[in-house]
Design a protein around this motif. Structure first.
Motif, short mmCIF file in Angstrom:
data_model
loop_
_atom_site.label_atom_id
_atom_site.label_comp_id
_atom_site.label_asym_id
_atom_site.label_seq_id
_atom_site.Cartn_x
_atom_site.Cartn_y
_atom_site.Cartn_z
N HIS A 164 26.52 23.79 -31.79
CA HIS A 164 25.78 23.30 -32.96
C HIS A 164 25.89 24.28 -34.12
N ILE B 219 27.15 25.72 -39.41
CA ILE B 219 26.58 24.60 -38.69
C ILE B 219 27.61 23.48 -38.63
N GLN C 221 27.32 17.23 -38.64
CA GLN C 221 26.44 16.35 -37.88
C GLN C 221 26.67 14.90 -38.27
N VAL D 196 20.92 14.63 -42.36
CA VAL D 196 20.14 15.78 -42.82
C VAL D 196 19.02 16.09 -41.82
N ASN E 221 19.22 15.68 -38.64
CA ASN E 221 19.90 16.36 -37.54
C ASN E 221 20.25 17.80 -37.92
N LEU E 222 20.68 18.01 -39.15
CA LEU E 222 20.95 19.37 -39.61
C LEU E 222 19.68 20.21 -39.61
N ARG E 223 18.56 19.61 -39.98
CA ARG E 223 17.28 20.33 -39.94
C ARG E 223 16.93 20.73 -38.52
N VAL F 269 20.56 27.31 -46.88
CA VAL F 269 21.91 26.76 -46.97
C VAL F 269 22.57 27.24 -48.26
N ALA G 253 27.57 23.25 -48.58
CA ALA G 253 27.63 22.01 -47.80
C ALA G 253 28.99 21.36 -48.02
N ASP H 107 28.60 19.24 -42.86
CA ASP H 107 28.49 20.54 -42.22
C ASP H 107 27.97 21.54 -43.25
N LEU H 108 27.42 22.63 -42.75
CA LEU H 108 26.75 23.59 -43.63
C LEU H 108 27.16 25.02 -43.33
#
Length: 124
Positions: free
Chosen positions: A14, A24, A27, A51, A53-55, A68, A71, A118-119
């Motif tokens: 992840h 990251i 997602q 977003v 899911n990224l959180r 972040v 992105a 992705d981040l």
């Protein structure tokens, strides 16, 4: 891997951290509680789910969207969805605190998604 995080659609972590920089993995708009459920309809709903899911991933490593720095957004329907994405994107961040960003049109994404993000984040 983040406990309770989105189910991977390929072999990856992840997130990976190196010297305080956190990468990251992109997602998808899948629901971690129901990974086989149909994807949300439309770019706005899918972006919100991505977003979220990224959180989940960020929270699992003690960070948030405020950390972040970059992105990358991938859209399968670039011309159709770019304006709607741009209208929604600032709502995820504090005013004046948008990360750097690249948005790319692609021919397809895993699970038939319209969007993947992705981040890169920086640990304070």
């Amino acid at each position: 891997m983040i406990s309770g995080g989105p189910r991977p659609v390929a072999p990856f972590s992840h997130a990976v951290e190196v010297d305080g920089w956190v990468f990251i993995t992109g997602q998808m708009p899948t629901d971690p509680a129901a990974p086989e459920a149909p994807l949300p309809d439309g770019i706005a709903a899918q972006t919100r789910r991505v977003v979220d899911n990224l959180r989940i991933v960020l929270d699992g490593i003690g960070l948030g969207l405020e950390h972040v720095t970059m992105a990358r957004i991938y859209l399968t329907q670039f011309e159709r969805d770019y304006a709607a994405l741009n209208a929604l994107w600032p709502s995820f961040f504090a005013p004046g605190k948008l990360p750097a960003r690249t948005t790319v049109g692609v021919t397809a994404l895993a699970v038939g998604a319209l969007v993947e993000i992705d981040l890169v984040a920086k640990r304070p």
